[in-house]
Design an enzyme around this catalytic site. Structure first.
Site, PDB file in Angstrom:
ATOM      1  N   ASN A  95      -6.722 -70.569 -31.212  1.00  0.00           N
ATOM      2  CA  ASN A  95      -6.141 -71.916 -31.055  1.00  0.00           C
ATOM      3  C   ASN A  95      -5.607 -72.135 -29.644  1.00  0.00           C
ATOM      4  O   ASN A  95      -4.401 -72.297 -29.426  1.00  0.00           O
ATOM      5  CB  ASN A  95      -5.030 -72.130 -32.074  1.00  0.00           C
ATOM      6  CG  ASN A  95      -5.475 -71.799 -33.486  1.00  0.00           C
ATOM      7  OD1 ASN A  95      -5.146 -70.739 -34.007  1.00  0.00           O
ATOM      8  ND2 ASN A  95      -6.238 -72.684 -34.091  1.00  0.00           N
ATOM      9  N   ASP A 314       2.854 -62.175 -36.031  1.00  0.00           N
ATOM     10  CA  ASP A 314       2.673 -63.630 -36.014  1.00  0.00           C
ATOM     11  C   ASP A 314       3.386 -64.230 -34.801  1.00  0.00           C
ATOM     12  O   ASP A 314       4.093 -65.238 -34.916  1.00  0.00           O
ATOM     13  CB  ASP A 314       3.169 -64.260 -37.314  1.00  0.00           C
ATOM     14  CG  ASP A 314       2.718 -65.716 -37.466  1.00  0.00           C
ATOM     15  OD1 ASP A 314       1.673 -66.065 -36.894  1.00  0.00           O
ATOM     16  OD2 ASP A 314       3.419 -66.486 -38.151  1.00  0.00           O
TER      17      ASP A 314
END
Length: 427
Positions: A95, A314
């Protein structure tokens, strides 16, 4: 590089030296000798008293932000942050801007990490621009070195696209990673749907959104594969960022059937619950959201019994303009590379050997990476740490500061990393 690390405790279930305090001689990028009272000769000597050593850690879920969002993080800063967190290999989500959906962007990331202390493994997008409409050239991206395929922060919502992706990737022995979230059910959601969200008047994100998507993904995986021919040595589908009781149960049931599936959770997921958001701290706004006590207990049980294979950081860096806002306008995510190990030690409920396995052995198995270990003749891909050291997280080396742990006392400190003939040591 010729280096002798003396009196360090080995943590590696597969090593004949597991649990023992040994000297380790490293030369030419390899572990030349492990033993007692080794002669240093002309080697650099590091006193490893009180330290533990394992294979270098692997983080399966990192937002590198580069290219396109270098003001939040870039490939240099993310390597620095990763090394200080003990990670010698990291998987970067696609992304970025442009999205990692072409060989040019993929190679830009891969080449920037060649031979460095931290190896970069870019994941490629399943769909162009991760928009969930048109497929990328997955075969070309696989041959160019994509470690896995995922739309990253954008779960694949279209069932037909997901099914065809499984069918397409299986002959390539390539991995599909998906995060289970039905975005129709979480639309405008800000936190876990529960008592706290009702009290503070926030739109909730129901556990059902994870469970429905997970049921769908597992059914599609079963449908796509021929029965009685499952090979579970390397999963076909990896579920990232489990967060609910039922989510853990569904993965457990799928594994009992023999389905080639694996799962991870974020290290920070166990550190908070939804009730901690009562003060609207945007540094606690994450996706999946912090959930209930019962959910966290289920995650710990899933880690302990092997239902959950890996722990990830994460790492999701954001600048001030993205976080220092009203809660409902702030972006989701916290930085996690520097704190993942400490949070795993403090909150997972696992013994140290099992924490290390979920940072080393299991990620490498899932990602089809070569095994690494503390053995003579092996490549020196190592992390040195003190699991008992208490330290104050007073400074982050990320470009972004969106972490709730700054200023807090943590337990479990990384002391050094070695990889690709390079080393770095930390106080």
């Amino acid at each position: 590089m010729k280096l002798l690390v003396s009196s360090v405790r080995v943590i590696d279930k597969k090593s004949p030296f597991n649990g023992q305090v040994k000297d380790i001689l490293i030369e030419g990028g390899k572990i030349r000798q492990i033993g007692d009272n080794l002669g240093a000769g002309d080697a650099q000597v590091i006193d490893g008293t009180g330290l533990h050593v394992s294979a270098g850690w692997v983080d399966m879920r990192v937002q590198g932000r580069d290219p396109g969002f270098e003001h939040k993080e870039d490939l240099h800063s993310v390597r620095e942050v990763a090394s200080r967190g003990g990670f010698t290999e990291i998987v970067l989500l696609p992304n970025t801007q442009p999205v990692v959906d072409t060989k040019d962007t993929l190679n830009y990331i891969r080449h920037s990490g060649f031979g460095g202390l931290v190896t970069l493994h870019p994941a490629a997008a399943v769909t162009k621009k991760t928009e969930g409409v048109d497929f990328t050239e997955m075969m070309d991206l696989h041959q160019a070195g994509a470690i896995a395929f995922t739309d990253g922060e954008n779960p694949v919502q279209n069932a037909d696209l997901l099914l065809k992706t499984i069918l397409y990737l299986r002959p390539l022995n390539a991995l599909l990673i998906n995060r289970p979230e039905d975005r129709e059910l979480t639309l405008y959601g800000q936190m876990h749907e529960g008592v706290t969200s009702t009290l503070v008047g926030m739109k909730g994100m129901p556990s059902l959104a994870e469970e429905m998507m997970l049921i769908r993904d597992l059914k599609l995986l079963e449908y796509a594969l021929e029965k009685n021919t499952y090979d579970t040595s390397a999963p076909v589908l990896h579920i990232s960022l489990l967060s609910t009781v039922r989510g853990v149960e569904l993965i457990r049931e799928a594994k009992a059937k023999g389905l080639p599936v694996s799962a991870d959770i974020a290290a920070h997921q166990l550190a908070f619950e939804d009730k901690d958001l009562i003060d609207f701290d945007t540094n606690l706004k994450v996706n999946p959201p912090f959930r209930s006590t019962e959910d966290n207990e289920a995650l710990r049980k899933g880690l302990a019994d092997g239902t959950i294979d890996a722990i990830v950081s994460d790492h999701n860096p954001h600048d001030e303009e993205s976080k220092n806002l009203e809660f409902d306008h702030a972006d989701f995510g916290i930085t996690g590379l520097e704190t993942a190990f400490a949070l795993s030690v403090m909150h997972s409920g696992l013994v140290l050997e099992d924490v290390i396995e979920k940072l080393t052995v299991q990620p490498r198995r899932i990602l089809r990476l070569p095994a690494a270990g503390v053995e003579e003749g092996s490549a020196a891909n190592l992390t040195f740490f003190d699991p008992h050291a208490e330290w104050v997280f007073g400074k982050t080396y990320s470009k972004s500061k969106n972490t709730p742990f700054l200023g807090q006392t943590l337990r479990g400190k990384v002391r050094g990393v070695i990889n690709n003939g390079k080393q770095e040591w930390f106080k």
